[in-house]
Design an enzyme around this catalytic site. Structure first.
Site, mmCIF file in Angstrom:
data_model
loop_
_atom_site.group_PDB
_atom_site.id
_atom_site.type_symbol
_atom_site.label_atom_id
_atom_site.label_comp_id
_atom_site.label_asym_id
_atom_site.label_seq_id
_atom_site.Cartn_x
_atom_site.Cartn_y
_atom_site.Cartn_z
ATOM 1 N N ASP A 8 -8.561 4.332 -3.344
ATOM 2 C CA ASP A 8 -7.887 3.899 -2.265
ATOM 3 C C ASP A 8 -7.522 2.758 -2.091
ATOM 4 O OD1 ASP A 8 -9.183 6.423 -0.548
ATOM 5 O OD2 ASP A 8 -11.227 5.634 0.433
ATOM 6 N N ASP A 103 -2.052 7.182 0.820
ATOM 7 C CA ASP A 103 -3.101 5.903 0.551
ATOM 8 C C ASP A 103 -4.047 6.202 -0.090
ATOM 9 O OD1 ASP A 103 -4.744 6.724 2.621
ATOM 10 O OD2 ASP A 103 -5.163 4.821 3.672
ATOM 11 N N GLU A 104 -4.519 7.841 -0.674
ATOM 12 C CA GLU A 104 -5.698 8.064 -1.395
ATOM 13 C C GLU A 104 -4.968 8.656 -2.541
ATOM 14 O OE1 GLU A 104 -9.816 9.782 -0.109
ATOM 15 O OE2 GLU A 104 -8.078 9.136 1.125
#
Length: 395
Positions: A8, A103-104
């Protein structure tokens, strides 16, 4: 031996804003869009989280909780620029990367030890490369399956690293609090706690039949796998080259349509901007819903014209929501574009599309923002104070 990293980017949008404007360092920062008074928080800094602000919270509520926060509009073209840089770094370490959202990501690191060393060494190198290449920090969870890796990634944020050794998955899960059980919302936890089940260890001690009787068939199967440290199957296997998607797991189960719609609007903005960045096109929208009882459903719709505008994708998402959502509280919402054509951007069909005008404007805004021509943002995405004209007062 199986090895997965779940990574993350820490408070991604807010961290990018602090990176670009160092005067924001140490301040509570909230990034989000606003459609009238229905906007939701996309990301907030850890300073804002200390006041109770969280992702997917209505902007008006965030303003009440933390009026001193700096509220900023979404700058999707900038976030995509940095996300692509980060994802490219991941792909230097393994070709098997599932991009869960902007974002992951979930990385299959099996068989890479000869190249990058043991998990701790490889994770440290990925962290170093991301920090040096972008100025951003990441948190990593490492485990033998994607589910445990995802849980591990969230335990020591920001800039965290948690490694679960092979064979230790079940014991790792049983050391956690019930609220750390990813996929289980407050209603599920309240139901369990009312029966005296307040830890994962106690949950794991229940026989499978008892879990099914308490949580239903889908919920029982999910929890049974999770507490044993197994992967209940949280990500699909569709090749990343053929789809892009994003999802949001709510901190509190959501049952009001306005919050779900606002979340889908933000997702539509993100996905179309990513589509522009990749130069592809798609005719197929996919909606994923996970209810508070762990039942997960999905539905897709293929349209005659490419989905090239956020409004077009948003309308498709609302159509899918109306057809599939049964009104139960939602734990997770996901939106995707499937069947991507990487060979073009769909412009040959653009002028036959009823959303052509908005698509042209959005593409122009995205290209201008990518070139650094100011912080261009559509008016509907600029957060406004709760008492501003047109906001209808506090939510």
């Amino acid at each position: 031996m199986s090895l997965f990293f779940h990574i993350d980017l820490d408070a991604f949008y807010a961290s990018v804003e602090k990176l670009d404007d160092p005067s924001l360092e140490g301040k509570p920062v909230v990034v989000g869009g606003s459609l009238g008074h229905r906007g939701v928080v996309s990301t907030c800094s850890y300073e804002a989280r200390a006041f109770g602000v969280r992702s997917a919270m209505p902007i008006g509520e965030a303003m009440r909780l933390c009026p001193e926060a700096v509220f900023l509009p979404v700058r999707m073209e900038r976030y995509i620029q940095l996300s692509k840089m980060v994802m490219a770094i991941y792909e230097d370490f393994t070709p098997n990367v599932i991009r869960v959202s902007i974002d992951e990501a979930s990385l299959d690191m099996g068989g890479t030890e000869r190249l990058w060393g043991p998990p701790a060494v490889a994770a440290a190198e990925i962290k170093r490369r991301v920090r040096n290449g972008t100025g951003l920090s990441i948190s990593i969870g490492a485990a033998s399956n994607r589910y445990v890796a995802k849980i591990a990634s969230g335990l020591r944020k920001p800039d965290g690293l948690v490694i679960v050794e092979p064979g230790g998955e079940a014991s790792f899960m049983q050391t956690l609090r019930l609220k750390d059980l990813w996929g289980a919302g407050p209603k599920t936890r309240a139901r369990l706690e009312s029966m005296g089940i307040d830890t994962i260890a106690r949950l794991a001690s229940l026989p499978p039949d008892a879990l099914v009787s308490i949580l239903g068939r889908a919920g029982g199967a999910f929890v049974l796998a999770a507490v044993k440290g197994e992967d209940p199957g949280i990500y699909g296997a569709e090749p990343k080259s053929r789809s892009i998607s994003t999802e949001t797991t709510f901190d509190i189960d959501v049952s009001d349509r306005e919050t779900v719609e606002s979340t889908l609007l933000a997702m539509s903005e993100e996905l179309v901007a990513r589509l522009y960045a990749e130069g592809g096109s798609s005719n197929c929208a996919v909606l994923k819903l996970r209810y508070d009882d762990f039942e997960t459903v999905s539905i897709r719709e293929t349209r005659a014209e490419p989905l090239l505008s956020s409004q077009g994708l948003y309308d498709a998402a609302l159509s899918l929501l109306g057809r599939k959502w049964n009104g139960k509280a939602l734990r997770l919402v996901g939106l995707g574009l499937a069947g991507l054509d990487g060979g073009g951007n769909g412009q040959e069909s653009l002028f036959d599309d009823p959303y052509a005008k908005s698509a042209r404007v959005e593409r122009a805004v995205f290209e201008a923002g990518k070139k650094g021509l100011g912080k261009l943002t559509k008016a509907r995405l600029v957060p406004r104070p709760p008492d501003a004209p047109g906001n209808g007062g506090p939510d």
